[in-house]
Each structure stands twice: as structure tokens, then as C-alpha cells.
Design a protein around this motif. Sequence first.
Motif, mmCIF file in Angstrom:
data_model
loop_
_atom_site.group_PDB
_atom_site.id
_atom_site.type_symbol
_atom_site.label_atom_id
_atom_site.label_comp_id
_atom_site.label_asym_id
_atom_site.label_seq_id
_atom_site.Cartn_x
_atom_site.Cartn_y
_atom_site.Cartn_z
ATOM 1 N N ALA A 44 4.864 5.117 -5.296
ATOM 2 C CA ALA A 44 4.984 4.990 -6.747
ATOM 3 C C ALA A 44 4.155 6.042 -7.481
ATOM 4 N N ILE A 45 3.052 6.457 -6.868
ATOM 5 C CA ILE A 45 2.262 7.491 -7.541
ATOM 6 C C ILE A 45 2.648 8.888 -7.062
ATOM 7 N N GLY A 46 3.769 8.972 -6.342
ATOM 8 C CA GLY A 46 4.357 10.283 -6.081
ATOM 9 C C GLY A 46 4.183 10.844 -4.675
ATOM 10 N N TRP A 47 3.625 10.049 -3.749
ATOM 11 C CA TRP A 47 3.532 10.545 -2.370
ATOM 12 C C TRP A 47 4.932 10.651 -1.797
ATOM 13 N N ARG A 48 5.187 11.768 -1.143
ATOM 14 C CA ARG A 48 6.484 11.942 -0.504
ATOM 15 C C ARG A 48 6.549 11.092 0.766
ATOM 16 N N ASN A 49 7.772 10.751 1.133
ATOM 17 C CA ASN A 49 8.007 10.025 2.380
ATOM 18 C C ASN A 49 7.365 10.725 3.563
ATOM 19 N N SER A 50 7.529 12.061 3.594
ATOM 20 C CA SER A 50 7.047 12.811 4.754
ATOM 21 C C SER A 50 5.536 12.660 4.901
ATOM 22 N N ARG A 51 4.844 12.592 3.763
ATOM 23 C CA ARG A 51 3.390 12.471 3.845
ATOM 24 C C ARG A 51 3.004 11.099 4.403
ATOM 25 N N ILE A 52 3.721 10.061 3.969
ATOM 26 C CA ILE A 52 3.404 8.712 4.438
ATOM 27 C C ILE A 52 3.771 8.565 5.917
ATOM 28 N N VAL A 53 4.923 9.104 6.288
ATOM 29 C CA VAL A 53 5.323 9.068 7.703
ATOM 30 C C VAL A 53 4.296 9.817 8.539
ATOM 31 N N GLN A 90 -0.289 -5.085 -11.855
ATOM 32 C CA GLN A 90 -0.999 -6.346 -12.065
ATOM 33 C C GLN A 90 -2.056 -6.571 -10.982
ATOM 34 N N GLY A 91 -1.684 -6.231 -9.740
ATOM 35 C CA GLY A 91 -2.599 -6.493 -8.618
ATOM 36 C C GLY A 91 -3.502 -5.320 -8.283
ATOM 37 N N PHE A 92 -3.666 -4.409 -9.186
ATOM 38 C CA PHE A 92 -4.522 -3.213 -9.040
ATOM 39 C C PHE A 92 -3.990 -2.223 -8.002
ATOM 40 N N ASN A 93 -3.569 -2.750 -6.857
ATOM 41 C CA ASN A 93 -2.988 -1.918 -5.800
ATOM 42 C C ASN A 93 -3.860 -0.734 -5.382
ATOM 43 N N LEU A 94 -5.138 -1.020 -5.214
ATOM 44 C CA LEU A 94 -6.001 0.038 -4.676
ATOM 45 C C LEU A 94 -5.935 -0.008 -3.154
ATOM 46 N N ILE A 95 -6.195 1.136 -2.522
ATOM 47 C CA ILE A 95 -6.191 1.157 -1.061
ATOM 48 C C ILE A 95 -7.572 0.727 -0.587
ATOM 49 N N ALA A 97 8.339 -1.553 -4.061
ATOM 50 C CA ALA A 97 7.579 -2.569 -3.337
ATOM 51 C C ALA A 97 6.157 -2.667 -3.876
ATOM 52 N N ALA A 98 5.719 -1.624 -4.569
ATOM 53 C CA ALA A 98 4.376 -1.634 -5.147
ATOM 54 C C ALA A 98 4.226 -2.739 -6.184
ATOM 55 N N LEU A 99 5.350 -3.132 -6.790
ATOM 56 C CA LEU A 99 5.263 -4.113 -7.858
ATOM 57 C C LEU A 99 5.335 -5.549 -7.371
ATOM 58 N N ARG A 100 5.601 -5.713 -6.066
ATOM 59 C CA ARG A 100 5.553 -7.087 -5.550
ATOM 60 C C ARG A 100 4.108 -7.521 -5.667
ATOM 61 N N THR A 101 3.913 -8.510 -6.504
ATOM 62 C CA THR A 101 2.530 -8.813 -6.831
ATOM 63 C C THR A 101 1.811 -9.609 -5.750
ATOM 64 N N VAL A 102 2.585 -10.373 -5.007
ATOM 65 C CA VAL A 102 1.923 -11.242 -4.039
ATOM 66 C C VAL A 102 1.502 -10.415 -2.823
ATOM 67 N N GLU A 120 0.829 -1.205 0.000
ATOM 68 C CA GLU A 120 0.000 0.000 0.000
ATOM 69 C C GLU A 120 0.871 1.266 0.000
ATOM 70 N N PHE A 121 1.853 1.276 0.911
ATOM 71 C CA PHE A 121 2.710 2.465 0.979
ATOM 72 C C PHE A 121 3.613 2.554 -0.246
ATOM 73 N N GLY A 122 4.052 1.364 -0.740
ATOM 74 C CA GLY A 122 4.848 1.352 -1.967
ATOM 75 C C GLY A 122 4.059 1.954 -3.123
ATOM 76 N N THR A 123 2.799 1.595 -3.209
ATOM 77 C CA THR A 123 1.946 2.128 -4.273
ATOM 78 C C THR A 123 1.828 3.652 -4.164
ATOM 79 N N LEU A 124 1.585 4.118 -2.940
ATOM 80 C CA LEU A 124 1.463 5.569 -2.744
ATOM 81 C C LEU A 124 2.761 6.276 -3.122
#
Lengths: 502, 221
Positions: free
Chosen positions: A367-376, B90-95, A496-501, A361-365
Motif C-alpha cells: 500500500a505504501i508503494g513497495w513493488r511485488n519484486s521487492r517483497i518477494v 486504523q490499526g497503525f500497521n507498523l512493522i 489487505a492492509a486495510l483488514r483491521t483485524v 504487513e506485506f499488504g501495508t508495504l
Amino acid sequence: MFATYLGRELGKRRRQTAIIAIGLALAVALVMIVSAIAAGVRDAQTKALEAVYGVGTDITVTQAAAAPTDGDGGPRMQFDFGADAGTSADGSREIATTRLTPAIGSTAFDADAIRTAAGVDGVAAAAGGLTLQNLSFSGQLPDIQQRPEGGEQGFAPGQGPGFDVGGGADGSGGSSFGIESFTVGGVDVAQPTVGPLASTTVTDGRALEASDAGAEVAVVDADYATTADLAVGDTIEVGGTPLTIVGIAASTSTSGAGADAYIPLDTAQALAGLDDQVTTVYVQASSASLIDAIATGLKAALPDATVNTQAELASTVSGSLASASSLITSLGTWLSAIVLAAAFITAILFTVSGVTRRTREFGTLKAIGWRNSRIVGQVAGESLVTGLIGAVAGVVLGIVGIVVVNAISPTIAVGGQAAVGQQGQGGFPGGGGGGFPGGGGFPGGGSFAAASSSDVVLSASITPTVVLVAVGLALLGAVLAGVFGGWRAASLRPAAALRTVE
Amino acid sequence: MYELSGVTKTYRKGSSRVTAVAGIDLTIPDGQLVAIQGPTGGGKSTLLQLLGALERPDSGAVRLAGDDLAKASDGRLGRVRAETIGFVFQGFNLIPTLTARENVETALVPLGVPTQERRSRAEAALAQVGLADRAEHHPSELSGGQQQRVAIARALVKEPSVLLADEPTGNLDEGTRDEIIGLLEGLWRERGLTVVIVTHDSAVAARAERRLTLKDGRVSG
Ligand SMILES: Nc1ncnc2c1ncn2[C@@H]1O[C@H](COP(=O)(O)OP(=O)(O)OP(=O)(O)O)[C@@H](O)[C@H]1O
Ligand SMILES: [Mg+2]
């Protein structure tokens, strides 16, 4: 988005949120309760000390009891019931007899000691006191023609109000009798500011005055007056002589040092047959700084005497409270520290593992440009809100706990060893109350109160500081969890967003 | 326009090293639809991460509109991701805790778009992928295809110049696969995006302008 996301995440992870919040809440509540109780103990200590210092006496001089020579004056009280005692009726005899003797733990000694004490350097005033116990026996005994062996019956003092013995050994009728006991303080009416009267206030009638010397008058302690149903104008029999009650006085000392009745010293001496004898000399120092020097001087001038200073007595009283206080405080502090540490560790571990579970989830955020500071900030925000929930729940829990403690109102026994007392022979255990871990007993025994210890009721109080500190601790735990969780979140790579599992 | 020259990426796993990308020279002009195929472990995802500014190469240059991502700071890479690149996974990755609309809005958060505008743009993007009536649904209430549409809306709401998709149909059945590919193709045509799709599916690859095969970290064909 921040608030929406935060709220939804906490709502979704309700169990994790609850565990962290409950842990912090328990810690907060415990810290509050422990510090409230510790504050209560300190208050009690201050009160006990005030009571002791309130007495206008700096040093007391007493004398240790000599080994009893003929049974008289020993702790064993004896009544003589000779064949001539009492009146005979229906095969039994009415008996009423009274004994007035120095109270348990008190020894009468020559009043010359007053003048000797007054002569010691630095002494401002010295007054004598005679602490007596009035034991009266009344009732019926079977008419026994022959005196039993020894002709004496012994009773331990301080026994209950009465008891019945059904039928004598020889079948010559039953007995019924009662023993009453109260303490009498003979006080120097010329010096009311020195000695036990200094720690009383008159609630009705008047105090003893210099003109009362030798008069058959008494001032009765307010508690005793209530118990014995006495009022100003009534009489109280001391040593068989009725004395007029001129006043009722309440003790301002919580340390239980006080007599049930105060009478002029010379009257007491006459009634007890102890002319020119006292049990205590109350000494007032001209300056507090001289007390130790005076005590040394008194010991030199009166080698047989026991010299006690206020400081010693006060430290006995406050010392026991201090040890109770430190016991509670150290026990409570350790418990609080352990629970606090457990709560902090739980918060940190749960937060970090929560973040790890949200790697994708955080990797995805990221990946779409969220800064570290925002996630922290998001992680820290969740943690802080959890901490706030814990803090509020903890404050509520703590208040409930403190209310419960006050409802139980545990007591701490403060030995009846006060300024006017002397080192008691044989201490008595103080009644520890309410299963409270500090209420230990300690030896006491005052000359005016042979068996009184006063219980100081603990009242745990909530102060804003305690609440703030407790809330601060919960938030500190939350911040720590937020820092660790945030650090974990910051270290996640966007890839980490691309880890599919999942 | 991507210009890659001598790009390598090596992963260290314990004592062994895996060269995922082994010296790639590649140019992708603006507006091209490229499909990347190849055996598993060939380095497709790694290459996409390099194109998407998620990772820096060990050596070589990855120029995007003249900017070398290999030398950019983390902050700069973050800005490139936020402004220029749309990602579909691939896994959509929606929150899962956010609704479809809120998920789309997350892409506008780093751009500092005001709340009101964020909302209307998200709704417009959802309408474009045919999910206007599902905006307030949570991901768990949507089918796989619908979830991937939300993800595409999220990737496109910021109007990026590049769309990168790593096996976007890998978790979908055939019918849905064609639907999603059709959607991506339509958007590509409509917007003139540069699109790079990693896929195992030849049917998908067949729709692309250009096909690359990655094997042992090298481009062939
Ligand atoms: N984070 C990583 N740490 C270590 N090794 C990695 C990492 N990411 C990828 N690799 C390795 O690099 C090589 C290329 O991986 P990559 O994911 O790019 O392959 P892929 O072509 O996407 O394969 P697939 O078709 O299975 O998705 C593989 O051998 C993989 O094990
Ligand atoms: Mg891959």
C-alpha cells in the motif's frame, strides 16, 4: 533496509527459522554421511579387487574332495597314541606328534595335471601347489595301560592353543596338551610369478629361488612370524622336520589367501608323503581374453577338476561388497530422500504459513508503494539465509557424523576366497563388524587359508563435491521455500492492509 | 484533484455478490479536507481503496490529476501509491520488527532515496509529529497514539499530495483522538494536502471542510 528487515524478521521468528534450518541441516548431514559411506564401500571394493587381481594367476585347477574312504584326509583329524608313543614319567607320558595333511577343503591329486594344463591352448604357464596343514600335538597324557576303546582320540582341527583336562576318569593323573596348527604352501620355486608367492613381498631375508628345490628351507608369512615369534635364521618344524627360515614375506592380498609358511613343492611333497601330488594347479593365461576359452579347455582336459577363473573369484569377492554397497546406497538414498523431502516440505509449509501470517504487513508495504519484486525478494532472502544456516549446521553435523562413523570404523568381511583358493567346502560367516548394515558373511575358504576372511575397514571420507552437493541441496530447499513463499506474498493484495483485524 | 464518475465496485463472495460502491460521481479539489461517514458496510473503506490506487473499480473512472487509475497497470498504481498517496490505517500497521525511524524509512524505499537521506528525512518527519526522541523505539514500546504518529510520519515523509486515512482514531481513546486529529489538521493546513478521512466519529467529522455520507455504496449529502 533489506538486510536490517531480513535479520530482524529471522530473529523474531527464531523458532520457525530454527525448525526450517534444523530440517535442512539433518537432510544435509544425512546426504553427506550416506554418500561418504557409499564412497568408502566403493573404495573397499576397489581395494579388494586389486588384491585379487594382484595375484599372478588367472585360473586355478583344484579337485573336489572325494568321500573319505578310511577317515584319512577327511575333516576329522586323528592322532594315534599308541602305547609306544611318548615317554613315560610319573605315571604320565610326554607326547609330541605332528601331522602334515592337505588343508581342509583341499584334495591332493596327481601332478600330471600340471603337464596336462600346460598343454592346453593359450596357457602361458602352469605351476603346481600343495596346500597343507601342519597340526602338532604336544603335552602329557595319563599313562593308560589299556588303550581306550578304538585306541583313538579325535580332535577337530583348528581348536585353540591348548586345554587342560584335570584328572582322568580313572584318577590316574591329569593331562595337559596343546594343539598347534599352521598352513604350509608347497610352491613351485621355478615359477615364482605363478601361484601364491606372486602375491607376497619379501620383507626380510630372501624369497624362495629355483635353487631351493628339494631344500629344507621356508619363507614365513610376516603375520605368522610375528605371532609365532619367528625370524630369518630360525627353524620351523614342518611334518616333524625342522626347516631353515630364509625369508619373511608379507601378503599383498587382503583377501586372506596365503599360507603361514611357504616351502619348495618337492620338499612339501616329500614331507607329507604325497610324492608327485598337488592340491592346486595355478594357470597363467597368455592373454586375458583367452581366459574363458582356456577354462573350457581345462575342464575338457581335466574332467575331474574344478576350474575357477579370476573373474569368477573376483566377482564373488566384489559381488558381496557390491551388494553391501548397493544395500547401503539404496537404504541410505531412500532415507536421505525421505528426510530431504520432509525438510523441503517443512521449509515450504512454514515459509508459506509465515507469509500468510504477515498478510497485513506485506499488504501495508504494498500500500505504501513497495513493488511485488521487492517483497518477494525479502521473503526469498529470509528463506535463503535460513537455508544457509541449515547448510552450515548440516555440514558441521555431517562432518561430526562421518568422524563418528570412522571412529567406530565398521568393517565389511571379505571372504578369504582369493585367486589361489579353491571353492571352500563349508563356508564360514564373515564377521560383520560394528553393527554395520552391510557386513554380511559369505562363504569362503581358500586352500591356503582354511579359515581366514579379511575385514575391510570402511573409511567414510568427506569430499568437496559431497559438501557442495549437500549445501546445494539445502539451498535448493530454501529456494523452493522462497519461491512458494514469494509466490504467496506476490499474490497478496495491497488492500489487505486495510483488514483491521490482526 | 480527484474526479470520479460512475464508479462501481462489486465483491463476489461465493455465489453472492456485494456491491460495495454503486455508481459514485464525486470531485475532490486539491487541498480539501473531506470526512466520509456512514453506517458499517456502507462502502467507505472500499471507496478509500479506490482513491488510494489499491483497487481498480469494475466500471467508471477514478481520475487523479487527470490520470485514470481504473485503466492504469499494477506497476503504475504502485508508483502512484509510492509517490502521491500517503495512507494512515486504523490499526497503525507498523512493522513490529523495525524501529519507528525504520518504519518511516520504508515509505522512502520504493522511491530509491539514498540511505543517508532516507535516515535524515525520517528523523525530520518523526520530529514533526513530536517523536524525535522515540525514533529508535520499536512499535511495541510505543503507545497507540505514538504508533499512529509514527504511521502519520510514514505517510507524510514522501511529501505526497494526498493523505488517505481509514478511521485513524478508531483504536484510540478520546484524548489521543483529538491529538491525532489536531496533528492531521495542522499538517493539512501547513502542506496544502488533499485529505480524505473515513470516520465514525462525528467529533472528527465536524473538523472537516466537507462531509460525505456513504450508504449502500452511494454518496448522500
Ligand atoms: N474483500 C472483500 N470481499 C468481499 N466483500 C467485501 C470485501 N471488502 C468489502 N466487502 C463488502 O463490501 C461492503 C462494503 O465494505 P466496506 O469495508 O467498504 O464498508 P465500510 O463502510 O468500510 O464498513 P466499516 O464501517 O465496517 O468499516 C461490505 O458489505 C463488505 O462486506
Ligand atoms: Mg471500513
